[in-house]
Motif scaffolding. Structure first.
Motif, PDB file in Angstrom:
ATOM      1  N   ARG B 153       0.873  -1.171   0.000  1.00 50.07           N
ATOM      2  CA  ARG B 153       0.000   0.000   0.000  1.00 50.07           C
ATOM      3  C   ARG B 153       0.905   1.215   0.000  1.00 50.07           C
ATOM      4  NH1 ARG B 153      -4.970   1.791   1.383  1.00 50.07           N
ATOM      5  NH2 ARG B 153      -5.838  -0.219   1.920  1.00 50.07           N
ATOM      6  N   THR B 156       4.453   1.260   1.564  1.00 44.67           N
ATOM      7  CA  THR B 156       4.569   0.275   2.638  1.00 44.67           C
ATOM      8  C   THR B 156       4.319  -1.100   2.057  1.00 44.67           C
ATOM      9  OG1 THR B 156       3.832   1.874   4.301  1.00 44.67           O
ATOM     10  CG2 THR B 156       3.610  -0.458   4.860  1.00 44.67           C
ATOM     11  N   ASN B 177       7.152 -14.584  10.604  1.00 44.35           N
ATOM     12  CA  ASN B 177       8.100 -13.871   9.723  1.00 44.35           C
ATOM     13  C   ASN B 177       7.508 -12.573   9.217  1.00 44.35           C
ATOM     14  OD1 ASN B 177      10.208 -15.962   9.671  1.00 44.35           O
ATOM     15  ND2 ASN B 177       8.577 -17.162   8.707  1.00 44.35           N
ATOM     16  N   ALA B 178       6.876 -11.859  10.120  1.00 48.00           N
ATOM     17  CA  ALA B 178       6.229 -10.599   9.699  1.00 48.00           C
ATOM     18  C   ALA B 178       7.311  -9.582   9.367  1.00 48.00           C
ATOM     19  CB  ALA B 178       5.340 -10.083  10.805  1.00 48.00           C
ATOM     20  N   ARG B 179       7.098  -8.921   8.222  1.00 47.41           N
ATOM     21  CA  ARG B 179       8.119  -7.945   7.826  1.00 47.41           C
ATOM     22  C   ARG B 179       7.429  -6.792   7.107  1.00 47.41           C
ATOM     23  NH1 ARG B 179      11.734  -7.805   3.065  1.00 47.41           N
ATOM     24  NH2 ARG B 179      13.705  -6.770   3.589  1.00 47.41           N
ATOM     25  N   VAL B 180       7.861  -5.571   7.493  1.00 42.30           N
ATOM     26  CA  VAL B 180       7.282  -4.383   6.853  1.00 42.30           C
ATOM     27  C   VAL B 180       8.421  -3.494   6.397  1.00 42.30           C
ATOM     28  CG1 VAL B 180       5.956  -2.293   7.257  1.00 42.30           C
ATOM     29  CG2 VAL B 180       5.222  -4.438   8.289  1.00 42.30           C
ATOM     30  N   ILE B 181       8.296  -2.974   5.183  1.00 45.46           N
ATOM     31  CA  ILE B 181       9.231  -1.941   4.749  1.00 45.46           C
ATOM     32  C   ILE B 181       8.384  -0.723   4.437  1.00 45.46           C
ATOM     33  CG2 ILE B 181      10.878  -1.230   2.993  1.00 45.46           C
ATOM     34  CD1 ILE B 181      11.956  -3.977   2.948  1.00 45.46           C
ATOM     35  N   THR B 182       8.715   0.390   5.091  1.00 40.71           N
ATOM     36  CA  THR B 182       7.896   1.584   4.926  1.00 40.71           C
ATOM     37  C   THR B 182       8.789   2.810   4.849  1.00 40.71           C
ATOM     38  OG1 THR B 182       6.045   2.837   5.841  1.00 40.71           O
ATOM     39  CG2 THR B 182       7.621   1.911   7.408  1.00 40.71           C
ATOM     40  N   GLY B 183       8.220   3.890   4.296  1.00 43.25           N
ATOM     41  CA  GLY B 183       9.023   5.108   4.188  1.00 43.25           C
ATOM     42  C   GLY B 183       9.916   5.014   2.978  1.00 43.25           C
ATOM     43  N   GLY B 184      10.856   5.924   2.908  1.00 38.08           N
ATOM     44  CA  GLY B 184      11.710   5.941   1.743  1.00 38.08           C
ATOM     45  C   GLY B 184      10.936   6.580   0.607  1.00 38.08           C
ATOM     46  N   GLU B 185      11.596   6.635  -0.581  1.00 35.52           N
ATOM     47  CA  GLU B 185      10.942   7.350  -1.680  1.00 35.52           C
ATOM     48  C   GLU B 185       9.769   6.537  -2.177  1.00 35.52           C
ATOM     49  OE1 GLU B 185      15.231   8.967  -2.715  1.00 35.52           O
ATOM     50  OE2 GLU B 185      13.982   8.438  -4.456  1.00 35.52           O
TER      51      GLU B 185
END
Lengths: 219, 186
Positions: B153, B156, B177-185
């Motif tokens: 989304r 994210t 194995n929960a994983r979130v990548i958020t932020g950045g361009e």
């Protein structure tokens, strides 16, 4: 050039994560690890606000960024995780220096740390305790305010004062300036005065301003 | 209203089922009567509709619509089996979620949909959910996915073993194995 903090993505890993896209709030539970660039924070639980880029970690928290480590019961981050407030037996370690207290506030961008109460800073030159301690890490300088007490085994020094500023630079010329009811004992010699400068490497003391008193003890 | 609607839906299926049942069963039994040696073939217990759709409505409002290359149902009409599903779930406030899956089953009683094979759900506000297996439940409206799931989304990206989310793919719980990548361009 490294990505600016504002643009560096944040990775959160945990056993489970709840995320509400409407509020932007994430709750992570179980072996939580938050990584942003070279900064890594671990703990048992974390809440992370993806909109404000602020986090709150609890449960044996450890935050590492290059050679700086911050440990505490909980850590709250602000300003895209560049401003950290560690609460609960907080210890900030940087190279050979260790700053501790009930709370340690650390500004990574400014390389500045504050222990607002019952502060302690341990350095190869000795240990300073004070009501409040500020560490200007880049300059290798620390300021103690209120009930300052300095002890240096290496230099057989014991000193107290209202305030004290430690200068670790330039190398080999470290010194401490004690101000207000300054009292220093070194190798049994006692020096009191309004302001005392203790040149640690040269094992020399001098006094400025006000009434000074030196008591020399024959060795 | 819901009861009438369900009955309407079920009736529609039964009538069609009954008609085709007679066609298929009738043919098979006439063969064996006229031709005693004909080995009684295994009667196809499913009825196939080619190029059809199933719709669930409530108070005249479409809740979801499922299209598929083929739709089969059991004789008793309890379960519908869809191949190459293309579906749409309609949300209360006008949004919708588009569904894709290689195959799916619809429980004609609970109207829950289980999907397998490249499941992909895309919400109208841009969230994308992918999983090898997923399930849509009507009460409460929720999605769950297993087998290694991804939900994207904006900037994210959420991944994990299993995921449960609301109908808008907004409130998410990912476990294992929960994983979130958020932020950045973006």
């Amino acid at each position: 050039a490294p990505q600016s903090a504002g643009k560096t993505p944040v990775e959160i890993v945990a056993d489970s994560i709840d995320y509400d896209a409407a509020t932007g709030i994430m709750n992570a539970n179980g072996t939580v690890r938050i990584t942003q660039g070279e900064a890594v924070m671990t703990g048992a639980r974390a809440q992370y606000d993806t909109k404000k880029q602020e986090g709150h970690l609890t449960g044996g928290v450890n935050a590492v960024n290059q050679d700086t480590t911050l440990n505490a019961a909980e850590i709250q981050t602000y300003n895209n995780n560049t401003h950290l407030i560690a609460v609960g037996d907080a210890i900030l370690t940087k190279g050979d220096k260790r700053l501790s207290g009930p709370t340690v506030e650390y500004f990574a961008d400014k390389q500045y740390a504050l222990v607002p109460e019952r502060g302690k800073i341990e350095m190869p030159d000795g240990t300073m305790t004070a009501d409040k301690i500020e560490a200007f890490i880049q300059e290798n300088r620390a300021v103690g305010t209120g009930s300052v007490h300095i002890v240096s085994e290496a230099r057989k020094l014991d000193a107290t004062s209202n305030t004290a500023t430690y200068y670790g630079e330039p190398k080999g010329q470290s010194k401490v300036i004690l101000s207000g009811n300054a009292y220093a004992v070194q190798d049994g010699n006692i020096l009191t005065g309004d302001t005392l400068t203790l040149r640690l490497d040269e094992k020399a003391m001098d006094a400025q301003g006000g009434r000074t008193r030196l008591v020399i003890t024959p060795q | 209203m819901t009861k009438n609607k369900n009955i309407g839906l079920a009736l529609a299926v039964l009538i069609v089922a009954g008609g085709l049942y007679y066609l298929l069963w009738g043919a098979a039994s006439r063969d064996s009567a006229e031709n005693p040696e004909a080995v009684p073939t295994q009667v196809n217990t499913r009825i196939t509709f080619a190029g059809s759709s199933i719709v669930e409505e409530k108070d005249g409002k479409k809740l979801w619509e499922l299209k598929a290359d083929t739709i089969e149902t059991d004789i008793d009409g309890k379960t519908a089996y869809l191949k190459n599903l293309q579906g749409t779930l309609y949300q209360d406030k006008g949004g919708k979620v588009d569904l894709l899956a290689l195959q799916a089953q619809v429980d004609m009683k609970t109207h829950d949909i289980t999907m397998q094979g490249d499941v992909k759900a895309t919400s109208s506000d841009g969230a994308v959910f992918t999983a090898p297996e997923a399930r849509w439940e009507g009460v409460p409206k929720s999605f769950s996915g297993t087998g290694g799931v991804t939900l994207t989304r904006n900037n994210t990206v959420i991944t994990g073993d299993t995921i449960k989310t609301d109908e808008k793919l907004e409130k998410v719980r990912v476990s294992g194995n929960a994983r979130v990548i958020t932020g950045g361009e973006k």
